[in-house]
Scaffold this motif. Structure first.
Motif, short mmCIF file in Angstrom:
data_model
loop_
_atom_site.label_atom_id
_atom_site.label_comp_id
_atom_site.label_asym_id
_atom_site.label_seq_id
_atom_site.Cartn_x
_atom_site.Cartn_y
_atom_site.Cartn_z
N LYS A 68 43.13 13.12 35.17
CA LYS A 68 43.42 14.53 35.46
C LYS A 68 44.72 14.95 34.81
CE LYS A 68 41.23 14.07 40.01
NZ LYS A 68 41.48 14.09 41.47
N GLN A 69 45.73 14.09 34.94
CA GLN A 69 47.03 14.42 34.40
C GLN A 69 47.04 14.35 32.88
OE1 GLN A 69 49.51 15.74 35.92
NE2 GLN A 69 51.00 15.68 34.26
N VAL A 70 46.26 13.44 32.30
CA VAL A 70 46.16 13.37 30.84
C VAL A 70 45.61 14.68 30.30
CG1 VAL A 70 44.99 12.25 28.90
CG2 VAL A 70 45.91 10.87 30.77
N ASN A 103 45.55 17.57 31.84
CA ASN A 103 46.51 18.63 32.13
C ASN A 103 47.65 18.63 31.11
OD1 ASN A 103 47.76 20.70 34.00
ND2 ASN A 103 49.35 19.13 34.07
N ARG A 104 48.10 17.46 30.70
CA ARG A 104 49.19 17.37 29.72
C ARG A 104 48.75 17.96 28.37
NH1 ARG A 104 54.00 14.84 28.46
NH2 ARG A 104 54.32 14.32 30.65
N ILE A 105 47.50 17.73 27.99
CA ILE A 105 47.01 18.25 26.71
C ILE A 105 46.88 19.77 26.75
CG2 ILE A 105 45.01 18.32 25.18
CD1 ILE A 105 44.61 15.34 25.78
N VAL A 106 46.27 20.30 27.81
CA VAL A 106 46.02 21.75 27.84
C VAL A 106 47.28 22.56 28.18
CG1 VAL A 106 43.59 21.40 28.43
CG2 VAL A 106 45.25 21.77 30.27
N SER A 107 48.17 21.99 28.99
CA SER A 107 49.36 22.75 29.38
C SER A 107 50.40 22.81 28.27
CB SER A 107 49.98 22.15 30.65
OG SER A 107 50.44 20.83 30.42
N THR A 108 50.33 21.90 27.30
CA THR A 108 51.28 21.93 26.18
C THR A 108 50.68 22.60 24.94
OG1 THR A 108 50.57 19.71 25.49
CG2 THR A 108 52.50 19.86 26.94
N ALA A 109 49.43 23.04 25.03
CA ALA A 109 48.79 23.71 23.90
C ALA A 109 49.47 25.04 23.61
CB ALA A 109 47.30 23.93 24.20
N LYS A 110 49.44 25.45 22.33
CA LYS A 110 50.04 26.72 21.94
C LYS A 110 49.06 27.84 22.20
CE LYS A 110 52.45 24.39 18.12
NZ LYS A 110 52.58 24.29 16.64
N ASP A 111 49.48 28.79 23.04
CA ASP A 111 48.59 29.89 23.41
C ASP A 111 48.15 30.66 22.17
OD1 ASP A 111 47.14 31.52 25.09
OD2 ASP A 111 48.80 32.89 25.47
N ALA A 112 46.88 31.01 22.12
CA ALA A 112 46.32 31.75 20.99
C ALA A 112 45.27 32.71 21.52
CB ALA A 112 45.71 30.80 19.96
N GLY A 113 44.95 33.71 20.72
CA GLY A 113 43.97 34.70 21.16
C GLY A 113 44.50 35.54 22.29
N ALA A 114 43.65 35.90 23.23
CA ALA A 114 44.09 36.67 24.40
C ALA A 114 45.07 35.84 25.22
CB ALA A 114 42.88 37.05 25.25
N PRO A 115 46.07 36.48 25.83
CA PRO A 115 47.06 35.72 26.62
C PRO A 115 46.39 34.89 27.70
CG PRO A 115 47.78 37.99 26.30
CD PRO A 115 46.37 37.92 25.80
N GLU A 118 54.61 19.18 34.46
CA GLU A 118 54.54 19.07 35.91
C GLU A 118 53.31 18.27 36.31
OE1 GLU A 118 54.43 22.01 39.86
OE2 GLU A 118 54.71 22.82 37.83
N THR A 119 53.49 17.37 37.26
CA THR A 119 52.39 16.54 37.74
C THR A 119 51.38 17.38 38.52
OG1 THR A 119 53.85 14.62 37.89
CG2 THR A 119 51.77 14.51 39.09
N THR A 120 50.11 17.09 38.31
CA THR A 120 49.06 17.81 39.04
C THR A 120 48.11 16.82 39.67
OG1 THR A 120 47.25 19.42 38.83
CG2 THR A 120 47.61 17.95 36.98
N SER A 121 47.51 17.21 40.77
CA SER A 121 46.54 16.34 41.45
C SER A 121 45.11 16.79 41.18
CB SER A 121 46.80 16.36 42.96
OG SER A 121 46.68 17.68 43.47
N THR A 122 44.96 17.85 40.39
CA THR A 122 43.62 18.36 40.09
C THR A 122 43.43 18.49 38.59
OG1 THR A 122 44.36 20.66 40.25
CG2 THR A 122 43.49 19.64 42.25
N ASN A 123 42.20 18.41 38.16
CA ASN A 123 41.86 18.61 36.76
C ASN A 123 41.75 20.11 36.51
OD1 ASN A 123 40.57 18.86 34.24
ND2 ASN A 123 39.32 17.04 34.56
N PRO A 124 42.54 20.66 35.57
CA PRO A 124 42.48 22.11 35.32
C PRO A 124 41.13 22.57 34.82
CG PRO A 124 43.75 20.98 33.62
CD PRO A 124 43.51 19.98 34.70
N LEU A 125 40.28 21.65 34.40
CA LEU A 125 38.94 22.01 33.90
C LEU A 125 37.86 21.75 34.93
CD1 LEU A 125 39.31 20.70 30.25
CD2 LEU A 125 39.59 23.03 31.10
#
Length: 457
Positions: free
Chosen positions: A310-312, A314-326, A348-355
């Motif tokens: 889950k954290q892996v 989250n680390r990939i998507v939370s550090t991605a560069k925003d593109a397209g619609a905000p 930031e540590t998360t206990s849930t998968n953002p997807l």
């Protein structure tokens, strides 16, 4: 899922495989001057991968590639493929026979993910002496995103009639379970369908991977292959779905579909990879975007072995560069992959998968009850014994009981209301027949009743 739905899904999966969502545009070339191909791997720098190598190169992480089989004898994959299996019944026991409609596909994916390159053999100064055997790896050929990771080859036969007899619906869950049982910490699935739904028979396998803490990365699919919307398995909750970018860093018109399940975007055009037999090719599609992201997941899991899946993600998507619609959008997901930030930034540590979670989805949509696990599915053939306990498998919830008198009361009540409506309508029709002037305009004509114009003051 009905038999008709099963057939439609199989047809949809075959359509994607044959329609270009896998190999995309393929331009083959011989193995000569392999270092020239290395120079064209633009995504290594643009996606921040070369800087991420300052932190990790994926050592100690096994990545399973569920695909058309991998040629482990390719010069750039020497020592990379450490295990494998065939779930189709038509491939080699070690998963290293190229099979299916796109035989080259698995080797293309593998070299992009974990290729180590090679050193071109040098001629011996003496005709009688044996030629120098170069070590594994080197400056020539394709270098993968995670060049120190290891690969498990899981061969499947998709996209054309399988001589082994097993359907795609049987192969995919078997492949996932085998990969988990044999130590994969990341699973790459550069396969997909034109249908967003998946067979219920897949639920347990993807739940198995989720409960065993495995990262699953899947390709979003390609518009040029008929995939306007993301198809399964990239629509399964918890899976890290990868969209494709063109050479300018924008959502690719041909090489990417769109959908709310997309997590991140990565390069999908002018990609390079190895072919079975030692050659190379230029290709396109989200099938090539997925191993780029899977490689980054391997870098993270190597750097932080105890970090949860889950954290892996989250680390990939939370550090991605925003593109397209905000914010998150159906073209780029959370944004464009930034491997350097994923390896170096404070997250930031998360206990849930953002997807999402397949377990939560099963509870809601399959009415799964996890309190009483049922018998686990029969294990797929494996070369290593599982090291973790079997996960719980969803069981259908018992329907709630209702007082027997209540349904009868509901039926009688609605029956009385219907009778009143019928009587009222009959009375109204008789009144209109006697006095036609009270009738309004027909609703289907779209005309309006006449209205007197307002008087001017």
């Amino acid at each position: 899922m009905t038999l008709r739905c099963h057939r439609l899904f199989s047809a949809a999966l075959a359509t994607m495989l044959a329609g270009g969502a896998l190999a995309g545009a393929l331009l083959t070339a011989p193995a000569a001057v392999a270092d020239a191909w290395r120079d064209k791997e633009y995504w290594l720098k643009e996606s921040g991968i070369t800087n991420a190598w300052q932190v990790s190169k994926g050592a100690g992480v096994k990545v399973a590639i569920i695909d058309s089989g991998i040629d482990g004898n390719h010069p750039d994959l020497k020592g990379v493929v450490v295990g494998g299996t065939d779930v189709s019944g038509a491939g080699a026991p070690n998963g290293q026979k190229s099979i299916g409609a796109k035989t080259e596909h698995g080797t293309l994916v593998a070299t992009m993910l974990a290729g180590r390159g090679h050193t071109t053999p040098t001629a011996s100064p003496s005709p009688s002496a044996s030629p120098t055997v170069p070590p594994a790896g080197g400056p020539d050929g394709i270098i993968g995103v995670a060049p120190e990771a290891e690969i498990l080859a899981v061969s499947t036969w998709l996209g054309s009639p399988n001589p082994g007899g097993k359907t795609d619906q049987e192969q995919i869950p078997d492949a996932v379970r085998w990969a988990v049982d044999n130590g994969a910490k990341v699973i790459n699935i550069s396969l997909g369908s034109t249908s967003p739904v998946w067979p219920q028979s897949w639920d347990a396998a993807f739940l198995y991977a989720e409960q065993k803490d495995v990262v699953i990365v899947a390709a979003a699919g390609n518009r040029v292959g008929g995939n306007v919307q993301v198809g399964a398995p990239a629509t399964i909750p918890g899976v890290l779905t990868v969209a494709g970018l063109d050479g300018d860093g924008r959502a690719s018109v041909d090489s990417s579909s769109q959908g709310i399940s997309i997590g991140v975007a990565a390069p999908a055009e002018d990609l390079l990879g190895g072919l079975p037999g030692g050659g190379y090719a230029q290709w396109a599609g989200t099938s090539g975007s997925a191993p780029i992201v899977s490689g980054v997941a391997a870098l993270i899991r190597s750097k932080w072995p105890d970090m949860s899946a889950k954290q892996v993600i989250n680390r990939i998507v939370s550090t991605a560069k925003d593109a397209g619609a905000p914010g998150k959008d159906p073209l780029y997901g959370y944004g464009v992959l930034n491997a350097e930030a994923a390896l170096k930034d404070e997250v930031e540590t998360t206990s849930t998968n953002p997807l999402g979670s397949i377990a939560d989805w099963i509870r809601v949509h399959r009415r799964g009850d996890f309190s009483t696990p049922s018998e686990a599915p029969v294990a797929s053939p494996t070369s290593a014994a599982p090291t973790l306990a079997d996960p719980t498998v969803p069981v259908a919830a018992t329907p709630a009981h209702v007082d027997d008198a209540l349904p009868a009361a509901v039926v009688l009540g609605f029956g009385g209301i219907f009778a009143v409506i019928v009587v009222g309508a009959f009375i109204q029709l008789r009144r209109v027949a006697k006095n036609p002037s009270t009738a309004g305009e027909e609703a289907e004509t779209g005309t309006l009743e006449a209205v007197d114009p307002p008087t001017r003051k």
